[in-house]
Design a protein around this motif. Structure first.
Motif, PDB file in Angstrom:
ATOM      1  N   ASP A  21     -12.097  -2.384  -5.123  1.00  0.00           N
ATOM      2  CA  ASP A  21     -10.860  -3.346  -4.293  1.00  0.00           C
ATOM      3  C   ASP A  21      -9.439  -3.229  -4.917  1.00  0.00           C
ATOM      4  O   ASP A  21      -9.421  -3.165  -6.096  1.00  0.00           O
ATOM      5  CB  ASP A  21     -11.818  -4.737  -4.554  1.00  0.00           C
ATOM      6  CG  ASP A  21     -10.658  -5.369  -2.971  1.00  0.00           C
ATOM      7  OD1 ASP A  21     -10.734  -5.556  -2.385  1.00  0.00           O
ATOM      8  OD2 ASP A  21     -10.226  -6.150  -4.789  1.00  0.00           O
ATOM      9  N   ALA A  22      -8.613  -2.976  -3.933  1.00  0.00           N
ATOM     10  CA  ALA A  22      -7.121  -2.831  -4.239  1.00  0.00           C
ATOM     11  C   ALA A  22      -6.283  -3.829  -4.934  1.00  0.00           C
ATOM     12  O   ALA A  22      -5.776  -3.626  -5.618  1.00  0.00           O
ATOM     13  CB  ALA A  22      -6.448  -2.472  -2.774  1.00  0.00           C
ATOM     14  N   VAL A  23      -7.213  -5.260  -4.188  1.00  0.00           N
ATOM     15  CA  VAL A  23      -6.170  -6.113  -5.194  1.00  0.00           C
ATOM     16  C   VAL A  23      -7.012  -7.011  -6.591  1.00  0.00           C
ATOM     17  O   VAL A  23      -6.569  -6.805  -7.325  1.00  0.00           O
ATOM     18  CB  VAL A  23      -6.990  -7.979  -4.523  1.00  0.00           C
ATOM     19  CG1 VAL A  23      -6.324  -8.691  -4.911  1.00  0.00           C
ATOM     20  CG2 VAL A  23      -5.953  -7.299  -3.012  1.00  0.00           C
ATOM     21  N   THR A  24      -8.143  -6.579  -6.716  1.00  0.00           N
ATOM     22  CA  THR A  24      -9.321  -7.712  -7.570  1.00  0.00           C
ATOM     23  C   THR A  24      -8.579  -6.094  -8.763  1.00  0.00           C
ATOM     24  O   THR A  24      -9.216  -6.584 -10.210  1.00  0.00           O
ATOM     25  CB  THR A  24     -10.438  -7.925  -7.741  1.00  0.00           C
ATOM     26  OG1 THR A  24     -11.113  -6.538  -6.688  1.00  0.00           O
ATOM     27  CG2 THR A  24     -10.220  -9.390  -6.865  1.00  0.00           C
ATOM     28  N   GLU A  25      -8.975  -4.720  -7.901  1.00  0.00           N
ATOM     29  CA  GLU A  25      -9.180  -3.655  -9.248  1.00  0.00           C
ATOM     30  C   GLU A  25     -10.554  -3.181  -9.873  1.00  0.00           C
ATOM     31  O   GLU A  25     -11.073  -3.296 -11.218  1.00  0.00           O
ATOM     32  CB  GLU A  25      -8.152  -3.390 -10.411  1.00  0.00           C
ATOM     33  CG  GLU A  25      -6.964  -3.294  -9.046  1.00  0.00           C
ATOM     34  CD  GLU A  25      -5.603  -2.759 -10.686  1.00  0.00           C
ATOM     35  OE1 GLU A  25      -6.075  -3.478 -12.186  1.00  0.00           O
ATOM     36  OE2 GLU A  25      -4.672  -2.719 -10.711  1.00  0.00           O
ATOM     37  N   MET A  63      -5.988 -21.131   0.623  1.00  0.00           N
ATOM     38  CA  MET A  63      -4.904 -20.953  -0.831  1.00  0.00           C
ATOM     39  C   MET A  63      -4.587 -19.622  -0.609  1.00  0.00           C
ATOM     40  O   MET A  63      -3.202 -20.237  -1.002  1.00  0.00           O
ATOM     41  CB  MET A  63      -6.161 -19.683  -1.941  1.00  0.00           C
ATOM     42  CG  MET A  63      -7.448 -20.723  -2.243  1.00  0.00           C
ATOM     43  SD  MET A  63      -7.809 -19.507  -3.684  1.00  0.00           S
ATOM     44  CE  MET A  63      -7.701 -17.990  -4.136  1.00  0.00           C
ATOM     45  N   GLU A  64      -4.190 -19.065   0.826  1.00  0.00           N
ATOM     46  CA  GLU A  64      -3.629 -18.163   1.320  1.00  0.00           C
ATOM     47  C   GLU A  64      -2.363 -18.570   2.039  1.00  0.00           C
ATOM     48  O   GLU A  64      -1.335 -18.870   2.013  1.00  0.00           O
ATOM     49  CB  GLU A  64      -3.912 -16.903   2.292  1.00  0.00           C
ATOM     50  CG  GLU A  64      -2.936 -16.110   2.112  1.00  0.00           C
ATOM     51  CD  GLU A  64      -3.349 -15.202   3.237  1.00  0.00           C
ATOM     52  OE1 GLU A  64      -2.229 -14.637   3.931  1.00  0.00           O
ATOM     53  OE2 GLU A  64      -4.756 -14.105   3.246  1.00  0.00           O
ATOM     54  N   GLN A  65      -2.953 -20.184   2.473  1.00  0.00           N
ATOM     55  CA  GLN A  65      -1.706 -20.490   3.376  1.00  0.00           C
ATOM     56  C   GLN A  65      -0.795 -21.675   1.988  1.00  0.00           C
ATOM     57  O   GLN A  65      -0.122 -22.277   2.389  1.00  0.00           O
ATOM     58  CB  GLN A  65      -2.480 -21.812   4.095  1.00  0.00           C
ATOM     59  CG  GLN A  65      -3.544 -21.142   5.330  1.00  0.00           C
ATOM     60  CD  GLN A  65      -3.937 -21.794   6.431  1.00  0.00           C
ATOM     61  OE1 GLN A  65      -4.848 -22.832   6.011  1.00  0.00           O
ATOM     62  NE2 GLN A  65      -4.178 -21.504   7.527  1.00  0.00           N
ATOM     63  N   SER A  66      -1.854 -22.657   1.553  1.00  0.00           N
ATOM     64  CA  SER A  66      -1.402 -23.060   0.021  1.00  0.00           C
ATOM     65  C   SER A  66      -0.024 -22.504  -0.962  1.00  0.00           C
ATOM     66  O   SER A  66       1.063 -23.162  -1.068  1.00  0.00           O
ATOM     67  CB  SER A  66      -2.473 -24.310  -0.514  1.00  0.00           C
ATOM     68  OG  SER A  66      -2.822 -25.112   0.362  1.00  0.00           O
ATOM     69  N   PHE A  67      -0.532 -21.345  -1.161  1.00  0.00           N
ATOM     70  CA  PHE A  67       0.165 -20.749  -2.189  1.00  0.00           C
ATOM     71  C   PHE A  67       0.118 -19.444  -1.495  1.00  0.00           C
ATOM     72  O   PHE A  67       1.783 -18.459  -2.646  1.00  0.00           O
ATOM     73  CB  PHE A  67      -0.893 -20.513  -3.399  1.00  0.00           C
ATOM     74  CG  PHE A  67      -1.932 -21.827  -4.031  1.00  0.00           C
ATOM     75  CD1 PHE A  67      -0.412 -22.787  -4.378  1.00  0.00           C
ATOM     76  CD2 PHE A  67      -3.124 -22.006  -3.598  1.00  0.00           C
ATOM     77  CE1 PHE A  67      -1.754 -23.311  -5.061  1.00  0.00           C
ATOM     78  CE2 PHE A  67      -4.137 -22.738  -3.981  1.00  0.00           C
ATOM     79  CZ  PHE A  67      -2.901 -23.737  -4.572  1.00  0.00           C
ATOM     80  N   GLY A  68       0.337 -18.502  -0.722  1.00  0.00           N
ATOM     81  CA  GLY A  68       0.280 -18.018  -0.276  1.00  0.00           C
ATOM     82  C   GLY A  68      -0.186 -16.710  -0.950  1.00  0.00           C
ATOM     83  O   GLY A  68      -0.435 -16.230  -1.287  1.00  0.00           O
ATOM     84  N   ARG A  69       0.350 -15.302   0.291  1.00  0.00           N
ATOM     85  CA  ARG A  69      -0.373 -14.197  -0.068  1.00  0.00           C
ATOM     86  C   ARG A  69      -0.364 -13.518  -1.607  1.00  0.00           C
ATOM     87  O   ARG A  69      -1.326 -13.398  -2.279  1.00  0.00           O
ATOM     88  CB  ARG A  69      -0.367 -12.700   0.549  1.00  0.00           C
ATOM     89  CG  ARG A  69      -1.298 -11.336   0.545  1.00  0.00           C
ATOM     90  CD  ARG A  69      -1.476 -11.001   1.640  1.00  0.00           C
ATOM     91  NE  ARG A  69      -1.952 -11.347   2.679  1.00  0.00           N
ATOM     92  CZ  ARG A  69      -1.840 -10.524   4.436  1.00  0.00           C
ATOM     93  NH1 ARG A  69      -1.125  -9.288   4.495  1.00  0.00           N
ATOM     94  NH2 ARG A  69      -2.320 -11.234   4.561  1.00  0.00           N
ATOM     95  N   SER A  70       0.675 -13.607  -2.035  1.00  0.00           N
ATOM     96  CA  SER A  70       1.067 -12.475  -3.828  1.00  0.00           C
ATOM     97  C   SER A  70      -0.124 -13.433  -4.675  1.00  0.00           C
ATOM     98  O   SER A  70      -0.527 -13.341  -5.137  1.00  0.00           O
ATOM     99  CB  SER A  70       2.298 -12.226  -3.878  1.00  0.00           C
ATOM    100  OG  SER A  70       2.825 -13.690  -3.485  1.00  0.00           O
ATOM    101  N   ASN A  71       0.502 -14.591  -4.629  1.00  0.00           N
ATOM    102  CA  ASN A  71      -0.256 -15.968  -5.474  1.00  0.00           C
ATOM    103  C   ASN A  71      -1.797 -15.756  -5.748  1.00  0.00           C
ATOM    104  O   ASN A  71      -2.427 -15.865  -6.032  1.00  0.00           O
ATOM    105  CB  ASN A  71       0.627 -17.255  -5.574  1.00  0.00           C
ATOM    106  CG  ASN A  71       2.169 -17.461  -5.576  1.00  0.00           C
ATOM    107  OD1 ASN A  71       2.159 -16.052  -6.894  1.00  0.00           O
ATOM    108  ND2 ASN A  71       2.671 -18.309  -5.601  1.00  0.00           N
ATOM    109  N   ARG A  72      -2.640 -15.327  -4.493  1.00  0.00           N
ATOM    110  CA  ARG A  72      -3.887 -16.216  -3.625  1.00  0.00           C
ATOM    111  C   ARG A  72      -3.975 -14.565  -4.479  1.00  0.00           C
ATOM    112  O   ARG A  72      -5.181 -14.344  -5.141  1.00  0.00           O
ATOM    113  CB  ARG A  72      -4.481 -15.625  -2.139  1.00  0.00           C
ATOM    114  CG  ARG A  72      -5.463 -14.911  -2.461  1.00  0.00           C
ATOM    115  CD  ARG A  72      -5.588 -14.903  -0.761  1.00  0.00           C
ATOM    116  NE  ARG A  72      -5.305 -13.324  -1.192  1.00  0.00           N
ATOM    117  CZ  ARG A  72      -5.391 -12.633  -0.019  1.00  0.00           C
ATOM    118  NH1 ARG A  72      -5.452 -12.731   1.032  1.00  0.00           N
ATOM    119  NH2 ARG A  72      -5.119 -10.844   0.146  1.00  0.00           N
TER     120      ARG A  72
END
Length: 82
Positions: A21-25, A63-72
C-alpha cells in the motif's frame, strides 16, 4: 542500456505496488489474501492453529475532512508502524 535499466526499474516498482500500500507501506489486501491461503495450508499440514488480527480505522472520510488528506495519511502510517 539506459532504456533497459529504466524498464527494469519500472517493472520492479510495479511489482512493489502490486504488493504494498503506497500510504501505509504495509502489504496490501491482495498480498494478505495470498499469504493467508499459504499459512492456512501450512497450518493444515502441520496440524496447527492460525490466528488473525484485523484492525479497522473508522471513519476515514471524517478524518480526511477534519484533518486533511496528508494528515490522515500520517495518522494511517503511524497506526501501521505500531
Amino acid at each position: 542500456f539506459q532504456l533497459l535499466y529504466q524498464q527494469a526499474h519500472l517493472t520492479k516498482r510495479s511489482e512493489q505496488l502490486d504488493v504494498y500500500d503506497a500510504v501505509t507501506e504495509l502489504y496490501n489486501r491482495n498480498f494478505f489474501h495470498k499469504k493467508l491461503e499459504e499459512e492456512i495450508a501450512r497450518a493444515r499440514r502441520l496440524v496447527k492453529a492460525v490466528s488473525v488480527i484485523r484492525l479497522s480505522v473508522d471513519p476515514l472520510t471524517e478524518m480526511e475532512q477534519s484533518f486533511g488528506r496528508s494528515n490522515r495519511d500520517v495518522i494511517l502510517r503511524t497506526i501501521a508502524s505500531i
